[in-house]
Design a protein around this motif. Structure first.
Motif, PDB file in Angstrom:
ATOM      1  N   GLY A   3       0.714  -1.072  -0.177  1.00 25.30           N
ATOM      2  CA  GLY A   3      -0.067   0.187  -0.353  1.00 25.30           C
ATOM      3  C   GLY A   3       0.381   1.291  -0.025  1.00 25.30           C
ATOM      4  O   GLY A   3       1.731   1.130   0.354  1.00 25.30           O
ATOM      5  N   SER A   4      -0.125   2.220  -0.135  1.00 23.44           N
ATOM      6  CA  SER A   4       0.328   4.083   0.098  1.00 23.44           C
ATOM      7  C   SER A   4       1.151   4.193   1.043  1.00 23.44           C
ATOM      8  O   SER A   4       2.236   4.602   1.627  1.00 23.44           O
ATOM      9  CB  SER A   4      -0.222   4.717  -0.760  1.00 23.44           C
ATOM     10  N   GLY A   5       0.798   3.347   2.702  1.00 25.03           N
ATOM     11  CA  GLY A   5       1.525   3.366   3.557  1.00 25.03           C
ATOM     12  C   GLY A   5       0.808   5.351   3.877  1.00 25.03           C
ATOM     13  O   GLY A   5       0.856   5.881   5.577  1.00 25.03           O
ATOM     14  N   ALA A   6      -0.302   6.015   3.274  1.00 17.10           N
ATOM     15  CA  ALA A   6      -0.595   7.205   3.700  1.00 17.10           C
ATOM     16  C   ALA A   6      -1.963   6.977   4.712  1.00 17.10           C
ATOM     17  O   ALA A   6      -3.276   6.237   4.016  1.00 17.10           O
ATOM     18  CB  ALA A   6      -0.995   8.006   2.006  1.00 17.10           C
ATOM     19  N   SER A   7      -1.969   6.630   6.137  1.00 16.35           N
ATOM     20  CA  SER A   7      -3.016   6.498   6.146  1.00 16.35           C
ATOM     21  C   SER A   7      -3.894   7.354   7.259  1.00 16.35           C
ATOM     22  O   SER A   7      -4.058   7.395   8.106  1.00 16.35           O
ATOM     23  CB  SER A   7      -3.221   5.092   6.776  1.00 16.35           C
ATOM     24  N   GLY A   8      -4.022   8.772   6.729  1.00 11.40           N
ATOM     25  CA  GLY A   8      -4.789   9.820   7.268  1.00 11.40           C
ATOM     26  C   GLY A   8      -6.313   9.942   7.483  1.00 11.40           C
ATOM     27  O   GLY A   8      -7.189  10.212   8.080  1.00 11.40           O
ATOM     28  N   GLY A   9      -7.131   9.009   7.153  1.00 10.74           N
ATOM     29  CA  GLY A   9      -8.196   8.288   7.187  1.00 10.74           C
ATOM     30  C   GLY A   9      -8.882  10.054   5.869  1.00 10.74           C
ATOM     31  O   GLY A   9      -7.720  10.979   5.804  1.00 10.74           O
ATOM     32  N   HIS A  10     -10.220   9.471   5.618  1.00  8.98           N
ATOM     33  CA  HIS A  10     -10.868  11.015   4.665  1.00  8.98           C
ATOM     34  C   HIS A  10     -12.112  10.877   5.531  1.00  8.98           C
ATOM     35  O   HIS A  10     -12.740  10.062   6.390  1.00  8.98           O
ATOM     36  CB  HIS A  10     -10.757  10.530   3.303  1.00  8.98           C
ATOM     37  N   PRO A  11     -12.758  12.074   5.225  1.00 13.98           N
ATOM     38  CA  PRO A  11     -13.443  12.577   6.264  1.00 13.98           C
ATOM     39  C   PRO A  11     -15.198  11.803   5.740  1.00 13.98           C
ATOM     40  O   PRO A  11     -14.690  10.951   4.453  1.00 13.98           O
ATOM     41  CB  PRO A  11     -13.436  14.338   5.408  1.00 13.98           C
ATOM     42  N   GLY A  12     -15.948  11.244   5.981  1.00 17.29           N
ATOM     43  CA  GLY A  12     -17.190  10.309   5.758  1.00 17.29           C
ATOM     44  C   GLY A  12     -17.656  11.032   4.774  1.00 17.29           C
ATOM     45  O   GLY A  12     -17.816  12.784   4.719  1.00 17.29           O
ATOM     46  N   THR A  13     -17.976  10.626   3.944  1.00 19.08           N
ATOM     47  CA  THR A  13     -19.037  11.870   2.912  1.00 19.08           C
ATOM     48  C   THR A  13     -20.316  11.371   3.125  1.00 19.08           C
ATOM     49  O   THR A  13     -20.985  10.395   2.024  1.00 19.08           O
ATOM     50  CB  THR A  13     -18.324  11.107   1.373  1.00 19.08           C
ATOM     51  N   PRO A  14     -21.272  12.118   3.491  1.00 16.40           N
ATOM     52  CA  PRO A  14     -22.635  11.853   3.238  1.00 16.40           C
ATOM     53  C   PRO A  14     -23.607  12.033   3.070  1.00 16.40           C
ATOM     54  O   PRO A  14     -22.818  12.399   1.681  1.00 16.40           O
ATOM     55  CB  PRO A  14     -23.150  13.271   4.934  1.00 16.40           C
ATOM     56  N   GLY A  15     -24.082  10.865   1.680  1.00 15.28           N
ATOM     57  CA  GLY A  15     -25.380  11.227   0.889  1.00 15.28           C
ATOM     58  C   GLY A  15     -24.027   9.748  -0.453  1.00 15.28           C
ATOM     59  O   GLY A  15     -24.887   9.913  -1.470  1.00 15.28           O
ATOM     60  N   SER A  16     -23.214   9.168   0.062  1.00 15.47           N
ATOM     61  CA  SER A  16     -22.431   9.041  -1.084  1.00 15.47           C
ATOM     62  C   SER A  16     -22.231   7.536  -0.282  1.00 15.47           C
ATOM     63  O   SER A  16     -20.837   6.659  -0.319  1.00 15.47           O
ATOM     64  CB  SER A  16     -21.635   8.731  -1.240  1.00 15.47           C
ATOM     65  N   PRO A  17     -23.511   6.651   0.848  1.00  9.89           N
ATOM     66  CA  PRO A  17     -23.242   4.903   1.146  1.00  9.89           C
ATOM     67  C   PRO A  17     -22.085   4.275   0.230  1.00  9.89           C
ATOM     68  O   PRO A  17     -22.477   3.596   0.408  1.00  9.89           O
ATOM     69  CB  PRO A  17     -24.506   4.270   1.607  1.00  9.89           C
ATOM     70  N   THR A  18     -22.809   4.313  -1.258  1.00 10.13           N
ATOM     71  CA  THR A  18     -22.282   3.517  -2.267  1.00 10.13           C
ATOM     72  C   THR A  18     -20.765   3.376  -2.539  1.00 10.13           C
ATOM     73  O   THR A  18     -20.013   2.478  -3.136  1.00 10.13           O
ATOM     74  CB  THR A  18     -22.717   3.070  -3.597  1.00 10.13           C
ATOM     75  N   LYS A  19     -20.063   4.450  -2.033  1.00 14.29           N
ATOM     76  CA  LYS A  19     -17.990   4.073  -2.337  1.00 14.29           C
ATOM     77  C   LYS A  19     -17.477   3.313  -1.531  1.00 14.29           C
ATOM     78  O   LYS A  19     -18.496   3.731  -0.164  1.00 14.29           O
ATOM     79  CB  LYS A  19     -18.645   5.967  -1.962  1.00 14.29           C
ATOM     80  N   LYS A  20     -16.792   2.741  -1.970  1.00 14.50           N
ATOM     81  CA  LYS A  20     -16.061   2.373  -0.744  1.00 14.50           C
ATOM     82  C   LYS A  20     -14.953   2.626  -0.659  1.00 14.50           C
ATOM     83  O   LYS A  20     -14.263   3.057  -1.096  1.00 14.50           O
ATOM     84  CB  LYS A  20     -15.674   0.732  -2.049  1.00 14.50           C
ATOM     85  N   VAL A  66     -17.412   1.984  13.158  1.00 16.11           N
ATOM     86  CA  VAL A  66     -16.285   2.428  14.443  1.00 16.11           C
ATOM     87  C   VAL A  66     -15.552   2.346  12.640  1.00 16.11           C
ATOM     88  O   VAL A  66     -14.457   2.875  13.380  1.00 16.11           O
ATOM     89  CB  VAL A  66     -16.586   1.141  15.318  1.00 16.11           C
ATOM     90  N   CYS A  67     -15.253   1.047  12.023  1.00 16.57           N
ATOM     91  CA  CYS A  67     -14.791   1.226  10.847  1.00 16.57           C
ATOM     92  C   CYS A  67     -13.964   2.276  10.297  1.00 16.57           C
ATOM     93  O   CYS A  67     -13.290   2.538   9.700  1.00 16.57           O
ATOM     94  CB  CYS A  67     -14.415  -0.373  10.543  1.00 16.57           C
ATOM     95  N   CYS A  68     -15.722   2.611   9.659  1.00 13.33           N
ATOM     96  CA  CYS A  68     -15.522   3.617   8.364  1.00 13.33           C
ATOM     97  C   CYS A  68     -16.494   5.297   8.566  1.00 13.33           C
ATOM     98  O   CYS A  68     -15.794   6.142   7.905  1.00 13.33           O
ATOM     99  CB  CYS A  68     -15.614   3.455   7.190  1.00 13.33           C
ATOM    100  N   ASP A  69     -17.314   4.995   9.368  1.00 13.56           N
ATOM    101  CA  ASP A  69     -18.074   6.251  10.075  1.00 13.56           C
ATOM    102  C   ASP A  69     -19.140   6.429   9.028  1.00 13.56           C
ATOM    103  O   ASP A  69     -19.619   7.493   8.997  1.00 13.56           O
ATOM    104  CB  ASP A  69     -17.197   7.581  10.266  1.00 13.56           C
ATOM    105  N   SER A  70     -19.290   6.091   8.126  1.00 14.31           N
ATOM    106  CA  SER A  70     -20.869   5.747   7.400  1.00 14.31           C
ATOM    107  C   SER A  70     -21.807   5.669   8.518  1.00 14.31           C
ATOM    108  O   SER A  70     -22.203   4.539   9.458  1.00 14.31           O
ATOM    109  CB  SER A  70     -20.427   4.631   6.614  1.00 14.31           C
ATOM    110  N   PRO A  71     -22.383   6.682   8.407  1.00 14.94           N
ATOM    111  CA  PRO A  71     -23.795   6.354   8.743  1.00 14.94           C
ATOM    112  C   PRO A  71     -24.935   5.694   8.817  1.00 14.94           C
ATOM    113  O   PRO A  71     -25.343   5.213   7.475  1.00 14.94           O
ATOM    114  CB  PRO A  71     -25.206   7.862   8.861  1.00 14.94           C
ATOM    115  N   LEU A  72     -24.978   4.793   9.820  1.00 16.12           N
ATOM    116  CA  LEU A  72     -25.901   3.228   9.899  1.00 16.12           C
ATOM    117  C   LEU A  72     -27.137   3.287  10.765  1.00 16.12           C
ATOM    118  O   LEU A  72     -28.172   2.511   9.562  1.00 16.12           O
ATOM    119  CB  LEU A  72     -25.220   1.981  10.095  1.00 16.12           C
ATOM    120  N   PHE A  73     -27.628   3.937  11.711  1.00 17.11           N
ATOM    121  CA  PHE A  73     -29.308   3.378  11.690  1.00 17.11           C
ATOM    122  C   PHE A  73     -28.939   4.749  13.079  1.00 17.11           C
ATOM    123  O   PHE A  73     -27.985   5.367  13.928  1.00 17.11           O
ATOM    124  CB  PHE A  73     -29.085   2.809  13.081  1.00 17.11           C
TER     125      PHE A  73
END
Length: 158
Positions: A3-20, A66-73
């Motif tokens: 991998g690239s080693g860049a692991s700052g994470g990225h902000p959640g993208t509300p409204g796009s739950p299909t983005k993996k 808890v893993c990716c911050d996607s809104p679930l419930f």
């Protein structure tokens, strides 16, 4: 494969739950999560009943992966099922029986042998969240039985 080693994470993208999310390696997940979170979300474990921090949470807000911050419930669909795990009548974004705009996927689970269950996973990062059963309240009669350690709660700002 490296991998690239860049692991700052990225902000959640509300409204796009299909983005993996890009897949992390096992060791990257182990670094990011507590041992219990890793066991439940990445190894399809289950927290002990009546032990989860969100079991009796009655605050208004949203439960995220808890893993990716996607809104679930949403807390609006949370109820006390008496089973020992947080229970929800539907996933956030459900419209009638259409779950295409939710952050979850359903998968057939044969882990108990002849007893087939329906596993619930995060659509974005494939974290194991829990299971859904057909014994919940109306109108859809579903009980999403979700592990607290797979969730991160964000209270509503009133």
């Amino acid at each position: 494969m490296s991998g690239s080693g860049a692991s700052g994470g990225h902000p959640g993208t509300p409204g796009s739950p299909t983005k993996k999310e890009p897949s992390l390696t096992k060791s990257e997940w182990q670094e990011k999560l507590t041992p219990e979170q890793f066991y439940v979300t990445r190894e399809k474990g289950t927290e002990p009943p009546f032990s989860g921090i969100y079991l009796n949470n009655e605050e208004s807000g949203m439960y995220h992966c808890v893993c990716c911050d996607s809104p679930l419930f949403s807390s609006e669909k949370k109820y006390c099922s008496g089973t020992g795990w947080p229970s929800f009548s539907e996933a956030h974004g459900t419209s009638g029986s259409d779950e295409s705009n939710t952050g979850i996927l359903r998968r057939v689970d044969h882990s108990l042998g002849s007893r087939v269950r329906t596993e619930v996973v995060c659509k974005q990062c494939e974290a194991h969240l829990g299971h859904v059963f057909p014994d919940g309240p109306g109108p859809n009669g579903q009980r999403f039985c979700i592990n607290s350690v797979a969730l991160k709660f964000k209270p509503s700002s009133n």
